[in-house]
Design an enzyme around this catalytic site. Structure first.
Site, PDB file in Angstrom:
ATOM      1  CD  GLU A   1       8.325  -2.518  -5.695  1.00 34.70           C
ATOM      2  OE1 GLU A   1       8.349  -1.629  -4.830  1.00 34.70           O
ATOM      3  OE2 GLU A   1       7.343  -2.730  -6.441  1.00 34.70           O
TER       4      GLU A   1
ATOM      5  N   GLY B   1       0.833  -1.205   0.000  1.00 33.21           N
ATOM      6  CA  GLY B   1       0.000   0.000   0.000  1.00 33.21           C
ATOM      7  C   GLY B   1       0.861   1.245   0.000  1.00 33.21           C
ATOM      8  CE1 TYR B   2       5.630   0.719   0.745  1.00 40.19           C
ATOM      9  CE2 TYR B   2       7.155   1.730  -0.784  1.00 40.19           C
ATOM     10  CZ  TYR B   2       6.933   0.999   0.346  1.00 40.19           C
ATOM     11  OH  TYR B   2       8.001   0.551   1.067  1.00 40.19           O
TER      12      TYR B   2
HETATM   13  C1  LIG Z   1       2.333  -3.483 -12.962  1.00 30.30           C
HETATM   14  C2  LIG Z   1       2.293  -2.465 -11.860  1.00 30.30           C
HETATM   15  C3  LIG Z   1       2.146  -2.895 -10.546  1.00 30.30           C
HETATM   16  C4  LIG Z   1       2.076  -1.958  -9.510  1.00 30.30           C
HETATM   17  N1  LIG Z   1       1.884  -2.413  -8.231  1.00 30.30           N
HETATM   18  C5  LIG Z   1       1.819  -1.533  -7.207  1.00 30.30           C
HETATM   19  C6  LIG Z   1       1.577  -2.003  -5.876  1.00 30.30           C
HETATM   20  O1  LIG Z   1       1.430  -3.199  -5.621  1.00 30.30           O
HETATM   21  N2  LIG Z   1       1.495  -1.096  -4.879  1.00 30.30           N
HETATM   22  C7  LIG Z   1       1.668   0.236  -5.095  1.00 30.30           C
HETATM   23  O2  LIG Z   1       1.624   0.991  -4.122  1.00 30.30           O
HETATM   24  N3  LIG Z   1       1.863   0.722  -6.352  1.00 30.30           N
HETATM   25  C8  LIG Z   1       1.939  -0.129  -7.417  1.00 30.30           C
HETATM   26  N4  LIG Z   1       2.137   0.324  -8.699  1.00 30.30           N
HETATM   27  C9  LIG Z   1       2.156   1.770  -8.938  1.00 30.30           C
HETATM   28  C10 LIG Z   1       3.514   2.325  -9.307  1.00 30.30           C
HETATM   29  O3  LIG Z   1       4.365   2.347  -8.182  1.00 30.30           O
HETATM   30  C11 LIG Z   1       3.275   3.720  -9.886  1.00 30.30           C
HETATM   31  O4  LIG Z   1       2.527   3.569 -11.077  1.00 30.30           O
HETATM   32  C12 LIG Z   1       4.584   4.425 -10.205  1.00 30.30           C
HETATM   33  O5  LIG Z   1       5.286   4.744  -9.033  1.00 30.30           O
HETATM   34  C13 LIG Z   1       4.340   5.716 -11.010  1.00 30.30           C
HETATM   35  O6  LIG Z   1       3.399   6.514 -10.397  1.00 30.30           O
HETATM   36  P1  LIG Z   1       2.131   7.068 -11.197  1.00 30.30           P
HETATM   37  O7  LIG Z   1       1.478   5.916 -11.873  1.00 30.30           O
HETATM   38  O8  LIG Z   1       1.317   7.885 -10.264  1.00 30.30           O
HETATM   39  O9  LIG Z   1       2.731   7.981 -12.343  1.00 30.30           O
HETATM   40  P2  LIG Z   1       3.174   9.496 -12.214  1.00 30.30           P
HETATM   41  O10 LIG Z   1       3.992   9.680 -10.976  1.00 30.30           O
HETATM   42  O11 LIG Z   1       1.981  10.366 -12.375  1.00 30.30           O
HETATM   43  O12 LIG Z   1       4.125   9.639 -13.466  1.00 30.30           O
HETATM   44  C14 LIG Z   1       3.617   9.900 -14.777  1.00 30.30           C
HETATM   45  C15 LIG Z   1       4.803  10.087 -15.707  1.00 30.30           C
HETATM   46  O13 LIG Z   1       5.584  11.227 -15.307  1.00 30.30           O
HETATM   47  C16 LIG Z   1       6.942  10.862 -15.127  1.00 30.30           C
HETATM   48  N5  LIG Z   1       7.516  11.599 -13.991  1.00 30.30           N
HETATM   49  C17 LIG Z   1       6.916  11.828 -12.789  1.00 30.30           C
HETATM   50  N6  LIG Z   1       7.751  12.528 -11.979  1.00 30.30           N
HETATM   51  C18 LIG Z   1       8.901  12.727 -12.680  1.00 30.30           C
HETATM   52  C19 LIG Z   1      10.125  13.389 -12.397  1.00 30.30           C
HETATM   53  N7  LIG Z   1      10.356  13.969 -11.201  1.00 30.30           N
HETATM   54  N8  LIG Z   1      11.090  13.393 -13.350  1.00 30.30           N
HETATM   55  C20 LIG Z   1      10.873  12.805 -14.574  1.00 30.30           C
HETATM   56  N9  LIG Z   1       9.718  12.183 -14.911  1.00 30.30           N
HETATM   57  C21 LIG Z   1       8.743  12.140 -13.977  1.00 30.30           C
HETATM   58  C22 LIG Z   1       6.926   9.375 -14.820  1.00 30.30           C
HETATM   59  O14 LIG Z   1       8.163   8.778 -15.152  1.00 30.30           O
HETATM   60  C23 LIG Z   1       5.774   8.902 -15.706  1.00 30.30           C
HETATM   61  O15 LIG Z   1       6.226   8.669 -17.010  1.00 30.30           O
HETATM   62  C24 LIG Z   1       2.186  -0.577  -9.775  1.00 30.30           C
HETATM   63  C25 LIG Z   1       2.350  -0.143 -11.103  1.00 30.30           C
HETATM   64  C26 LIG Z   1       2.392  -1.074 -12.133  1.00 30.30           C
HETATM   65  C27 LIG Z   1       2.541  -0.591 -13.550  1.00 30.30           C
END
Ligand SMILES: Cc1cc2nc3c(=O)[nH]c(=O)nc-3n(C[C@H](O)[C@H](O)[C@H](O)COP(=O)(O)OP(=O)(O)OC[C@H]3O[C@@H](n4cnc5c(N)ncnc54)[C@H](O)[C@@H]3O)c2cc1C
Length: 371
Positions: free
Chosen positions: A225, A109-110
């Site tokens: 991870e 739950g992150y």
């Molecule tokens: C298959 C899968 C499994 C997952 N499982 C889990 C889970 O079990 N538990 C959990 O908590 N989360 C989970 N996640 C979520 C995952 O951790 C997030 O999707 C990820 O951290 C990106 O966050 P976001 O989707 O909010 O994208 P955003 O943070 O909104 O990013 C959108 C885009 O902007 C870019 N971006 C954002 N900030 C910056 C920066 N400072 N510099 C350059 N580029 C940037 C990113 O690279 C991305 O391309 C999962 C994701 C996937 C795809």
């Protein structure tokens, strides 16, 4: 257990899991009985107490006979190692042996709707009430939350601070106030969920590390991870080498793969895979004294996941439309598994922190470049 894992089978253990093939459960139990689901953990925690060299040998031998991984999931790769490092004795005793035996499936739950890359902006609130925390908020993209038994969760315990107001806490998914709504994934393989937390009462003793110091635990867990997603030099590699697949589907001419461009690309991919595996190995040997991963895990996460995606694209080039099947008699089980693995690989460079975020970490924390 010496064939690739079918797409609809996953040895993740847990209270709710029904094993399709009883052999999968038997294999998990036998390996757990030897402590080989978590070979390097201490014996009292369910491991075999192996050194990293001994474990290397075990893994090489298992790969050599084509044996399936007996137990997968966030228990063995993420929360277990974090608990070994940050958990108190009571927490280790309660959780680690159950993880090693595959009895409990954990979820993470992150992420929240407004906290992904900027994870420290999370808003799920935990307020102390006697000996319990009352938790309210929403998590998203929680992989396997609908099947999981326990969650490790980041909550905000101090709204005035950003990184220093976060606490790392554990709770049973059966706790009243926890509800999950699955989100369908393109691969059909691993649905993730939205997780809603409404007045969830969690004992204070379930905090891992110190209150308001959860970011330290969270970061370390992300390093575990990332190391695991990056493949640790081969974890995600398909048992069968790329060139064998290509020879089967494309055919040969004068003893060589018939398509010269594909041959060139596969050679380059294979050399890079090999160089990567050796680099991971060298890093493991260099960091043996500390055992724990570091910011370098971002390099492996970045490179390993990009490699995995390009490897899957090459398989697609080699197999053509045979790797685009979803179901039906026209495709073998292993082809259907490959299709889903190709689609699943797309998420590798997002989960656990995106590739862009890893590049930022490498720039700042590994290379020491200015902001
Ligand atoms: C298959 C899968 C499994 C997952 N499982 C889990 C889970 O079990 N538990 C959990 O908590 N989360 C989970 N996640 C979520 C995952 O951790 C997030 O999707 C990820 O951290 C990106 O966050 P976001 O989707 O909010 O994208 P955003 O943070 O909104 O990013 C959108 C885009 O902007 C870019 N971006 C954002 N900030 C910056 C920066 N400072 N510099 C350059 N580029 C940037 C990113 O690279 C991305 O391309 C999962 C994701 C996937 C795809």
């Amino acid at each position: 257990m010496r064939t690739p894992m079918p797409a609809d089978e996953s040895p993740s253990g847990g209270r709710k899991v029904k094993f399709k093939n009883p052999d999968t459960k038997l294999w998990m139990d036998r390996m757990a009985g030897k402590g080989w689901t978590v070979p390097t953990w201490p014996q009292e925690c369910g491991g075999a107490g192996l050194s990293s060299e001994e474990n290397q040998i075990l893994q090489v031998e298992m790969r050599r006979i084509g044996a399936r991984t007996p137990l997968i999931g966030m228990g063995v790769t993420m929360i277990g190692p974090a608990l070994l490092e940050f958990g108190n004795e009571e927490q280790k005793k309660e959780h680690l042996p159950k993880i090693a035996r595959g009895e409990i499936w954990w979820c993470q739950g992150y992420s929240e709707p407004n906290a992904g890359s900027d994870l420290a902006g999370l808003q799920t609130r935990a307020v102390l009430d006697g000996d319990d925390y009352i938790i309210n908020g929403q998590k998203t993209w929680t992989s396997g939350a609908d099947m999981a038994d326990w969650m490790f969760c980041l909550v905000r315990t101090d709204p005035e601070e950003k990184h220093n107001g976060i606490t790392f806490i554990l709770f049973d998914m059966e706790t009243p106030g926890v509800s999950v709504r699955p989100i369908r994934l393109i691969s059909g393989m691993s649905p993730f969920c939205e997780t809603f937390l409404e007045d969830v009462r969690v004992p204070r003793k379930n905090v891992v590390g110190e209150v308001n110091n959860g970011w330290t635990v969270a970061k370390r867990l992300l390093q575990y991870e990332r190391t695991s997603i990056g493949g640790g030099g081969g974890g995600r590699q398909r048992a069968r080498p790329l060139h064998e697949t290509a020879l089967e589907y494309v055919g040969s001419e004068n003893g060589k793969l018939a398509d010269s461009e594909l041959r060139h690309e596969i050679s380059r991919q294979t050399m890079n895979d090999r160089a990567f595996a050796l680099t991971v190995r060298r890093n493991m040997e260099e960091s043996r004294s500390t055992q724990a991963p570091s910011f370098v895990s971002s390099m492996f996460k970045y490179y390993g996941t990009e490699q995995n995606k390009s490897r899957m694209e090459l398989m697609l080039k080699a197999m053509g439309t045979q790797m685009l099947g979803w179901e039906g008699d026209g495709f073998s089980d292993s082809e259907l598994t490959d299709t889903r693995a190709w689609l699943r690989s797309k998420g590798n460079s997002i989960e656990g922190g995106t590739s862009e975020v890893q590049l930022n970490i490498i720039a700042k924390r590994v290379l020491g470049l200015p902001d």
